[in-house]
Design a protein around this motif. Structure first.
Motif, PDB file in Angstrom:
ATOM      1  N   GLY A 137      -7.725  -1.041   1.633  1.00 34.86           N
ATOM      2  CA  GLY A 137      -7.712  -0.220   0.704  1.00 34.86           C
ATOM      3  C   GLY A 137      -7.151   1.353   0.985  1.00 34.86           C
ATOM      4  O   GLY A 137      -6.788   1.355   2.210  1.00 34.86           O
ATOM      5  N   LEU A 138      -7.331   2.282   0.136  1.00 33.07           N
ATOM      6  CA  LEU A 138      -6.758   3.571   0.552  1.00 33.07           C
ATOM      7  C   LEU A 138      -7.841   4.433   0.553  1.00 33.07           C
ATOM      8  O   LEU A 138      -8.862   4.419  -0.357  1.00 33.07           O
ATOM      9  CB  LEU A 138      -5.717   3.852  -0.578  1.00 33.07           C
ATOM     10  N   GLU A 139      -8.045   5.465   1.396  1.00 34.06           N
ATOM     11  CA  GLU A 139      -9.030   6.654   1.326  1.00 34.06           C
ATOM     12  C   GLU A 139      -8.094   7.910   1.044  1.00 34.06           C
ATOM     13  O   GLU A 139      -7.077   7.990   1.294  1.00 34.06           O
ATOM     14  CB  GLU A 139      -9.506   6.913   2.714  1.00 34.06           C
ATOM     15  N   VAL A 140      -8.705   8.450   0.120  1.00 37.60           N
ATOM     16  CA  VAL A 140      -8.082   9.681  -0.750  1.00 37.60           C
ATOM     17  C   VAL A 140      -8.980  10.844  -0.504  1.00 37.60           C
ATOM     18  O   VAL A 140     -10.256  10.720  -0.718  1.00 37.60           O
ATOM     19  CB  VAL A 140      -7.930   9.418  -2.347  1.00 37.60           C
ATOM     20  N   ARG A 141      -8.286  12.048  -0.245  1.00 39.92           N
ATOM     21  CA  ARG A 141      -8.995  13.315  -0.063  1.00 39.92           C
ATOM     22  C   ARG A 141      -8.519  14.192  -1.057  1.00 39.92           C
ATOM     23  O   ARG A 141      -7.527  14.171  -1.672  1.00 39.92           O
ATOM     24  CB  ARG A 141      -8.523  14.032   1.382  1.00 39.92           C
ATOM     25  N   GLU A 152      -6.156   5.122 -13.916  1.00 41.65           N
ATOM     26  CA  GLU A 152      -5.316   5.108 -15.191  1.00 41.65           C
ATOM     27  C   GLU A 152      -3.835   4.800 -14.761  1.00 41.65           C
ATOM     28  O   GLU A 152      -3.113   4.184 -15.416  1.00 41.65           O
ATOM     29  CB  GLU A 152      -5.346   6.395 -15.891  1.00 41.65           C
ATOM     30  N   ARG A 153      -3.366   5.488 -13.592  1.00 41.26           N
ATOM     31  CA  ARG A 153      -2.078   5.018 -13.154  1.00 41.26           C
ATOM     32  C   ARG A 153      -1.827   3.644 -12.559  1.00 41.26           C
ATOM     33  O   ARG A 153      -0.751   3.285 -11.816  1.00 41.26           O
ATOM     34  CB  ARG A 153      -1.714   6.147 -12.052  1.00 41.26           C
ATOM     35  N   LEU A 154      -3.009   3.004 -11.859  1.00 43.81           N
ATOM     36  CA  LEU A 154      -2.849   1.821 -11.234  1.00 43.81           C
ATOM     37  C   LEU A 154      -3.372   0.623 -12.415  1.00 43.81           C
ATOM     38  O   LEU A 154      -3.800   0.690 -13.384  1.00 43.81           O
ATOM     39  CB  LEU A 154      -3.910   1.844 -10.339  1.00 43.81           C
ATOM     40  N   TYR A 159       0.709  -1.284  -0.051  1.00 50.21           N
ATOM     41  CA  TYR A 159       0.087   0.050   0.007  1.00 50.21           C
ATOM     42  C   TYR A 159       0.769   1.518  -0.027  1.00 50.21           C
ATOM     43  O   TYR A 159       0.388   2.366  -0.516  1.00 50.21           O
ATOM     44  CB  TYR A 159      -1.177  -0.052   1.149  1.00 50.21           C
ATOM     45  N   GLU A 160       2.056   1.285   0.506  1.00 48.31           N
ATOM     46  CA  GLU A 160       2.855   2.438   0.582  1.00 48.31           C
ATOM     47  C   GLU A 160       3.427   2.977  -0.901  1.00 48.31           C
ATOM     48  O   GLU A 160       3.217   3.983  -1.315  1.00 48.31           O
ATOM     49  CB  GLU A 160       4.206   2.164   1.441  1.00 48.31           C
ATOM     50  N   GLN A 161       3.580   2.000  -1.848  1.00 49.24           N
ATOM     51  CA  GLN A 161       3.753   2.394  -3.125  1.00 49.24           C
ATOM     52  C   GLN A 161       2.759   2.874  -3.785  1.00 49.24           C
ATOM     53  O   GLN A 161       2.788   3.783  -4.552  1.00 49.24           O
ATOM     54  CB  GLN A 161       4.258   0.935  -3.815  1.00 49.24           C
ATOM     55  N   THR A 162       1.428   2.122  -3.505  1.00 52.96           N
ATOM     56  CA  THR A 162       0.325   2.369  -4.559  1.00 52.96           C
ATOM     57  C   THR A 162      -0.178   3.904  -3.899  1.00 52.96           C
ATOM     58  O   THR A 162      -0.643   4.691  -4.801  1.00 52.96           O
ATOM     59  CB  THR A 162      -0.757   1.376  -3.811  1.00 52.96           C
ATOM     60  N   ALA A 163      -0.110   4.062  -2.377  1.00 52.48           N
ATOM     61  CA  ALA A 163      -0.464   5.446  -1.814  1.00 52.48           C
ATOM     62  C   ALA A 163       0.475   6.424  -2.480  1.00 52.48           C
ATOM     63  O   ALA A 163      -0.019   7.684  -2.699  1.00 52.48           O
ATOM     64  CB  ALA A 163      -0.146   5.592  -0.368  1.00 52.48           C
ATOM     65  N   GLU A 164       1.825   6.149  -2.917  1.00 55.69           N
ATOM     66  CA  GLU A 164       2.904   7.357  -3.372  1.00 55.69           C
ATOM     67  C   GLU A 164       2.198   7.582  -4.754  1.00 55.69           C
ATOM     68  O   GLU A 164       2.215   8.726  -5.332  1.00 55.69           O
ATOM     69  CB  GLU A 164       3.985   6.763  -3.199  1.00 55.69           C
ATOM     70  N   THR A 165       1.927   6.432  -5.484  1.00 53.68           N
ATOM     71  CA  THR A 165       1.369   6.876  -6.811  1.00 53.68           C
ATOM     72  C   THR A 165       0.102   7.383  -6.938  1.00 53.68           C
ATOM     73  O   THR A 165       0.042   8.405  -7.685  1.00 53.68           O
ATOM     74  CB  THR A 165       1.173   5.270  -7.606  1.00 53.68           C
ATOM     75  N   VAL A 166      -0.715   7.227  -5.964  1.00 50.95           N
ATOM     76  CA  VAL A 166      -1.955   8.127  -5.983  1.00 50.95           C
ATOM     77  C   VAL A 166      -1.712   9.534  -5.598  1.00 50.95           C
ATOM     78  O   VAL A 166      -2.405  10.314  -6.133  1.00 50.95           O
ATOM     79  CB  VAL A 166      -3.007   7.537  -4.953  1.00 50.95           C
ATOM     80  N   ARG A 167      -0.720   9.522  -4.656  1.00 55.49           N
ATOM     81  CA  ARG A 167      -0.593  10.942  -4.207  1.00 55.49           C
ATOM     82  C   ARG A 167      -0.122  11.815  -5.162  1.00 55.49           C
ATOM     83  O   ARG A 167      -0.248  13.161  -4.973  1.00 55.49           O
ATOM     84  CB  ARG A 167       0.455  10.981  -2.755  1.00 55.49           C
ATOM     85  N   VAL A 192      -3.882  10.708   1.354  1.00 56.61           N
ATOM     86  CA  VAL A 192      -3.888   9.374   1.272  1.00 56.61           C
ATOM     87  C   VAL A 192      -3.768   8.761   2.549  1.00 56.61           C
ATOM     88  O   VAL A 192      -2.669   8.955   3.112  1.00 56.61           O
ATOM     89  CB  VAL A 192      -3.140   8.771   0.108  1.00 56.61           C
ATOM     90  N   MET A 193      -4.792   7.576   2.852  1.00 58.82           N
ATOM     91  CA  MET A 193      -4.487   7.145   4.014  1.00 58.82           C
ATOM     92  C   MET A 193      -5.004   5.569   3.701  1.00 58.82           C
ATOM     93  O   MET A 193      -5.992   5.207   3.319  1.00 58.82           O
ATOM     94  CB  MET A 193      -5.360   7.746   5.246  1.00 58.82           C
ATOM     95  N   PRO A 194      -4.094   4.619   4.166  1.00 62.65           N
ATOM     96  CA  PRO A 194      -4.561   3.108   4.334  1.00 62.65           C
ATOM     97  C   PRO A 194      -5.408   2.907   5.309  1.00 62.65           C
ATOM     98  O   PRO A 194      -5.616   3.517   6.211  1.00 62.65           O
ATOM     99  CB  PRO A 194      -3.414   2.410   4.203  1.00 62.65           C
ATOM    100  N   PHE A 195      -6.700   1.874   5.000  1.00 62.91           N
ATOM    101  CA  PHE A 195      -7.678   1.516   5.906  1.00 62.91           C
ATOM    102  C   PHE A 195      -7.863   0.246   5.759  1.00 62.91           C
ATOM    103  O   PHE A 195      -7.575  -0.682   4.915  1.00 62.91           O
ATOM    104  CB  PHE A 195      -8.837   2.372   5.700  1.00 62.91           C
ATOM    105  N   ILE A 196      -8.344  -0.362   6.860  1.00 60.20           N
ATOM    106  CA  ILE A 196      -8.869  -1.841   6.735  1.00 60.20           C
ATOM    107  C   ILE A 196     -10.321  -1.809   7.511  1.00 60.20           C
ATOM    108  O   ILE A 196     -10.679  -0.943   8.465  1.00 60.20           O
ATOM    109  CB  ILE A 196      -8.290  -2.497   8.003  1.00 60.20           C
ATOM    110  N   TYR A 197     -11.358  -2.323   6.763  1.00 62.03           N
ATOM    111  CA  TYR A 197     -12.791  -2.222   7.058  1.00 62.03           C
ATOM    112  C   TYR A 197     -13.294  -3.650   7.452  1.00 62.03           C
ATOM    113  O   TYR A 197     -12.804  -4.605   6.638  1.00 62.03           O
ATOM    114  CB  TYR A 197     -13.400  -1.662   6.165  1.00 62.03           C
ATOM    115  N   SER A 198     -13.983  -3.896   8.552  1.00 60.62           N
ATOM    116  CA  SER A 198     -14.616  -5.234   8.690  1.00 60.62           C
ATOM    117  C   SER A 198     -16.026  -4.803   9.690  1.00 60.62           C
ATOM    118  O   SER A 198     -16.034  -3.706  10.096  1.00 60.62           O
ATOM    119  CB  SER A 198     -13.779  -6.026   9.391  1.00 60.62           C
ATOM    120  N   GLU A 199     -16.736  -5.553   9.807  1.00 58.33           N
ATOM    121  CA  GLU A 199     -18.115  -5.598  10.538  1.00 58.33           C
ATOM    122  C   GLU A 199     -17.522  -6.392  11.859  1.00 58.33           C
ATOM    123  O   GLU A 199     -17.163  -7.744  11.636  1.00 58.33           O
ATOM    124  CB  GLU A 199     -19.266  -6.119   9.904  1.00 58.33           C
TER     125      GLU A 199
END
Length: 409
Positions: free
Chosen positions: A225-229, A245-247, A76-84, A92-99
């Motif tokens: 996944g990643l949350e993006v602002r 397009e970059r992923l 996720y660090e590499q992917t986050a840098e691409t998105v940023r 950009v922030m990584p997150f984990i989601y579950s119930e």
């Protein structure tokens, strides 16, 4: 147009024998005013409701979400840098989601668990501004039990506050010699937040990424996944496409806040349109009252009109007299409506005296937000309808024949 305006005002303020006509004129003014005021208040509330919900939704959720088609990813660090590096992305922030299932001696409640990075969270979420107890950074503080932040209504339901412990039961469970069994872990409440939306305050819980991985059994550095602002929330569709397009589309998918809440905001827009149409009808009723007033005035002033024509007044002068009278009614009614509507909106915004049940509606009060475009359209629509209402009576008055009008006098 001096004498035309003078006569129009005199007719409008008629007294003695024309008292009944003056009363109808007053009713016409009030009809237009109430219609305009109702339009201003309703559109202001609808705009405020929509914008307030949008701000609250985006305060808890990201503008764009980058997720893995396989359910999670570790790089996720590499992917986050691409998105940023995409223009328009501010965080950009990584997150984990579950119930999960939350339990305390006071009750049991299901919750949506989100694992976040407290250091990067302020770049994406407004969670730090919504804290009513504790702080976001308390998630990283060492202790016997990992920290957790709960929504205000969820904490009240479970009867806990900062410093108390809570049990989380993971649905993923763990495999043992006895078979499959749920995994239970103890957390310490380090904060409580209040977003103002019951849906979030009653169901959201935040923990750190390591604690979420431990509870859910995620290996390595796996995240959901990643949350993006974004700098501009309304550019979410375009920036989302640029991110994808970059992923690698076979590994990742991108969703924006407009897609995830499309049906909800479409329903709000439809309600606003429907309410506007209904309330315009009120202004239309007021304009029909203007027609009634002017027709009765033409019948009452037949002799006066004939004398004016005999003295040299042209047909357009007579027409202007009655058009001016209806226009004055429209202006006065619209001005009264603006004063009343803006006053009610100010009181609603300042004192919030109309409260809403939070467990039924998304908000606990009626928000108000006035937009200049709406205010302008309301005024144009009201004055336009009032002007159109003057055309037929004014035309009939201008076609009056002096000989016919004075024959039986």
């Amino acid at each position: 147009m001096g004498f035309e305006r003078f006569i129009a005002v005199r007719y409008l303020l008629a007294r003695r024998k024309q008292t009944f006509i003056s009363v109808i004129s007053l009713i016409s003014v009030l009809g237009v005013g109430l219609g305009v005021a109702a339009l201003i208040v309703v559109l202001g509330v609808m705009n405020g409701f929509s914008n307030e919900l949008r701000d609250k939704i985006l305060g808890v959720n990201a503008h764009v979400i980058v997720g893995a088609t396989s359910g999670g990813f570790a790089d996720y660090e590499q992917t986050a840098e691409t998105v940023r590096r995409v223009q328009g992305v501010t965080g950009v922030m990584p997150f984990i989601y579950s119930e999960v299932m939350c339990s305390t001696p006071h009750g049991v409640k299901g919750a949506a668990l989100r694992g976040i990075d407290p250091e990067r969270a302020p770049e994406v979420l407004n969670l730090g501004e919504q804290m009513v107890q504790g702080s976001l950074q308390a998630l990283t503080e060492p202790g016997e039990y990992p920290g957790i932040i709960l929504g205000q209504d969820l904490a009240d339901r479970l009867g806990v506050f900062s410093g108390r412990t809570i049990n989380l039961l993971s649905p993923s469970g763990q495999s043992s010699a006895a078979g499959f069994s749920p995994k239970i872990k103890i957390f310490r409440v380090v904060g409580v937040f209040e977003s103002g939306m019951y849906e979030y305050d009653s169901s959201l819980a935040y923990v750190g990424l390591p604690a979420a991985r431990d509870l859910l059994g995620f290996g390595g550095e796996l995240v959901t996944g990643l949350e993006v602002r974004l700098a501009d929330v309304y550019q979410a569709p375009q920036i989302g496409e640029a991110v994808l397009e970059r992923l690698d589309p076979s590994r990742f998918y991108v969703r924006n806040w407009m897609e995830m809440n499309e049906s909800f905001f479409s329903a709000l827009k439809l309600e606003k349109t429907a309410m506007s149409v209904i309330l315009v009808m009120i202004v239309l009723v007021g304009s029909f009252s203007i027609i009634t007033t002017l027709i009765m005035l033409v019948m009452e002033k037949t002799k006066d009109i004939a004398i004016l024509i005999s003295m040299g007044a042209q047909a357009h002068n007579i027409r202007n007299i009655f058009m001016l009278q209806g226009t004055i009614i429209g202006f006065v009614g619209t001005g009264l409506g603006y004063a009343l509507g803006l006053g009610v909106c100010f009181l609603l915004d300042r004192y919030q005296f109309i409260r809403l049940p939070g467990d039924v509606y998304y908000l606990d009060h009626l928000p108000v937000q006035l937009e200049w475009l709406d205010m302008g359209l309301i005024g144009v629509a009201a004055l336009g309808l009032c002007f159109l209402a003057t055309l037929y009576p004014a035309r009939q008055a201008s076609r009056l024949e002096p000989a016919e009008a004075l024959r039986y006098e």
